[in-house]
Scaffold this motif. Sequence first.
Motif, mmCIF file in Angstrom:
data_model
loop_
_atom_site.group_PDB
_atom_site.id
_atom_site.type_symbol
_atom_site.label_atom_id
_atom_site.label_comp_id
_atom_site.label_asym_id
_atom_site.label_seq_id
_atom_site.Cartn_x
_atom_site.Cartn_y
_atom_site.Cartn_z
ATOM 1 N N GLU A 35 0.818 -1.204 0.000
ATOM 2 C CA GLU A 35 0.000 0.000 0.000
ATOM 3 C C GLU A 35 0.859 1.265 0.000
ATOM 4 N N THR A 36 2.175 1.141 0.318
ATOM 5 C CA THR A 36 3.054 2.322 0.337
ATOM 6 C C THR A 36 3.771 2.458 -0.996
ATOM 7 N N VAL A 37 4.751 1.589 -1.220
ATOM 8 C CA VAL A 37 5.485 1.530 -2.491
ATOM 9 C C VAL A 37 5.742 0.052 -2.773
ATOM 10 N N GLY A 58 21.817 -2.592 -5.866
ATOM 11 C CA GLY A 58 23.033 -1.808 -5.690
ATOM 12 C C GLY A 58 22.981 -1.110 -4.337
ATOM 13 N N ARG A 59 22.425 -1.818 -3.355
ATOM 14 C CA ARG A 59 22.225 -1.227 -2.015
ATOM 15 C C ARG A 59 23.458 -1.446 -1.142
ATOM 16 N N PRO A 60 23.922 -0.392 -0.438
ATOM 17 C CA PRO A 60 25.057 -0.573 0.472
ATOM 18 C C PRO A 60 24.725 -1.634 1.526
ATOM 19 N N ASP A 62 25.443 -1.872 4.485
ATOM 20 C CA ASP A 62 25.200 -1.408 5.866
ATOM 21 C C ASP A 62 23.812 -0.788 6.034
ATOM 22 N N ASN A 63 22.943 -0.967 5.034
ATOM 23 C CA ASN A 63 21.588 -0.409 5.125
ATOM 24 C C ASN A 63 20.576 -1.544 5.313
ATOM 25 N N PRO A 64 20.036 -1.699 6.543
ATOM 26 C CA PRO A 64 19.190 -2.856 6.864
ATOM 27 C C PRO A 64 17.845 -2.858 6.142
ATOM 28 N N ALA A 67 11.513 -6.286 7.676
ATOM 29 C CA ALA A 67 10.844 -7.593 7.627
ATOM 30 C C ALA A 67 9.353 -7.354 7.453
ATOM 31 N N HIS A 68 8.734 -8.068 6.503
ATOM 32 C CA HIS A 68 7.294 -7.961 6.261
ATOM 33 C C HIS A 68 6.634 -9.251 6.719
ATOM 34 N N ILE A 69 5.565 -9.124 7.501
ATOM 35 C CA ILE A 69 4.878 -10.311 8.004
ATOM 36 C C ILE A 69 3.382 -10.229 7.700
ATOM 37 N N PRO A 117 21.759 -4.879 16.149
ATOM 38 C CA PRO A 117 21.071 -5.717 17.138
ATOM 39 C C PRO A 117 19.555 -5.531 17.096
ATOM 40 N N THR A 118 19.079 -4.660 16.197
ATOM 41 C CA THR A 118 17.643 -4.357 16.113
ATOM 42 C C THR A 118 17.105 -4.781 14.745
ATOM 43 N N ILE A 119 15.771 -4.874 14.660
ATOM 44 C CA ILE A 119 15.151 -5.195 13.364
ATOM 45 C C ILE A 119 13.865 -4.385 13.167
ATOM 46 N N VAL A 121 10.136 -4.106 11.455
ATOM 47 C CA VAL A 121 9.075 -5.043 11.038
ATOM 48 C C VAL A 121 7.797 -4.285 10.718
ATOM 49 N N ARG A 122 7.099 -4.734 9.656
ATOM 50 C CA ARG A 122 5.746 -4.209 9.462
ATOM 51 C C ARG A 122 4.851 -5.247 8.804
ATOM 52 N N MET A 123 3.545 -5.060 8.968
ATOM 53 C CA MET A 123 2.556 -5.898 8.279
ATOM 54 C C MET A 123 1.844 -5.017 7.268
ATOM 55 N N PRO A 142 13.166 -4.229 0.784
ATOM 56 C CA PRO A 142 13.340 -2.779 0.648
ATOM 57 C C PRO A 142 12.440 -2.310 -0.493
ATOM 58 N N SER A 143 12.366 -1.007 -0.724
ATOM 59 C CA SER A 143 11.614 -0.526 -1.872
ATOM 60 C C SER A 143 12.259 -1.056 -3.156
ATOM 61 N N ALA A 144 11.427 -1.320 -4.184
ATOM 62 C CA ALA A 144 11.899 -2.012 -5.387
ATOM 63 C C ALA A 144 12.429 -1.041 -6.454
ATOM 64 N N GLU A 180 6.716 5.867 1.495
ATOM 65 C CA GLU A 180 7.073 4.762 2.376
ATOM 66 C C GLU A 180 6.451 4.867 3.767
ATOM 67 N N SER A 181 6.467 3.725 4.449
ATOM 68 C CA SER A 181 5.925 3.644 5.803
ATOM 69 C C SER A 181 6.689 4.539 6.775
ATOM 70 N N THR A 182 6.019 4.907 7.842
ATOM 71 C CA THR A 182 6.659 5.599 8.961
ATOM 72 C C THR A 182 7.518 4.577 9.699
ATOM 73 N N LEU A 194 12.065 7.561 13.069
ATOM 74 C CA LEU A 194 13.314 7.617 12.311
ATOM 75 C C LEU A 194 13.053 8.055 10.872
ATOM 76 N N ARG A 195 11.862 7.758 10.367
ATOM 77 C CA ARG A 195 11.489 8.191 9.018
ATOM 78 C C ARG A 195 10.019 8.580 9.039
ATOM 79 N N PRO A 196 9.695 9.873 8.774
ATOM 80 C CA PRO A 196 8.281 10.260 8.712
ATOM 81 C C PRO A 196 7.610 9.539 7.549
ATOM 82 N N PRO A 224 20.193 3.872 9.311
ATOM 83 C CA PRO A 224 21.301 3.970 8.367
ATOM 84 C C PRO A 224 20.882 4.473 6.991
ATOM 85 N N GLY A 225 19.663 4.092 6.563
ATOM 86 C CA GLY A 225 19.229 4.453 5.217
ATOM 87 C C GLY A 225 19.087 5.944 5.006
ATOM 88 N N MET A 226 18.882 6.697 6.089
ATOM 89 C CA MET A 226 18.593 8.112 5.929
ATOM 90 C C MET A 226 19.836 8.938 5.592
#
Length: 303
Positions: A35-37, A58-60, A62-64, A67-69, A117-119, A121-123, A142-144, A180-182, A194-196, A224-226
């Motif tokens: 529903e976002t992208v 071509g994603r670095p 170090d950019n996590p 997880a989609h559930i 050490p963190t992850i 997640v969104r549904m 990630p976004s496609a 994208e999602s918040t 971290l991301r509006p 990291p992505g920002m």
Amino acid sequence: METKTLQANPLLISEDLRHIVTALRSGQVAALPTETVYGLAADLYNESAILEIFRVKGRPADNPLIAHIGALSELQKLISEPSDLFYQLAKCFWPGPLTLIGQRASGVPDCVTAGLPTIAVRMPSHPAMLQILKQTGALAAPSANLSGRPSPTSAADVLEDFNGQIPLVVDGGSSSFGIESTVLSLVGPKPVILRPGVISREMIEAFLGISIEVAGSGSPVLSPGMQYRHYAPKAKIHLLNSAEELSLFKERGAYIPETLTAQNLYAELRQADRLEKGEIAILLNRKMRSDEALMNRLEKASR
Ligand code: TXA
Ligand code: MG
């Protein structure tokens, strides 16, 4: 490689659902509607499939990834001891465009979280995405888009970046939110955005009953992505304050979106590139300035 497109209107027919689920289970990557992208998805527990996402985009490294559930029962495998607050937010806003960050569980491959050490997640709520997730279990996505390009809000956008590079795209129509999602972190002493995104600060504050911060450019890099140049078309973006400035850009042949909202932002940026415009001129109005997610993307894209 030929990229095959499967139609979802808004659901997949059972034969196509079987096809996409089998492909994902066997370690292939596929672009899927949300529903976002659109997201570039793969089995979260298959390391080589995850590495293929990073390679194709071509994603670095170090950019996590997020997880989609498709079910709350997946959470235990991803988050170590989700807090009550985590569950309350999930129950209120899922399925939907809110990503929550918690401490990751031990079974999550390092490459998904870029060693953090963190992850996240969104549904998601797109019916075809949920149909798929219910059969595959957790997918990292990630976004496609090619890293640095505007996010894709249609299957055609995905093909613009990845035709011939990925085996499958599920066409679920135009993304209803288009941004994208918040991303909300729940690992510190207080929740921090971290991301509006689509779920506004006000909506989260109303739910929590406290005021919360949006991590700004001054604070340490939490997401990291920002830090990367992002969401950017090839054209240079000019953010303007007056109609006089706008008419100068009009004379110069700049691309000028008629109305600009979070919903059509990426589509407009991609359209300017298709028309091979060197410049995009955007006149900011009060409504736009009050949209935290839109302004966040515009500022990053115009850097
Ligand atoms: O709407 C969305 O969130 C879309 C759709 C496909 O679900 N996905 C998306 O993913 O936008 P991506 O990879 O383009 O953006 C994920 C953002 C990045 O800024 C990344 O750094 C951040 O989330 N992120 C992921 N895991 C994180 C973590 N453990 N800690 C902090 N930030 C994290
Ligand atoms: Mg992205």
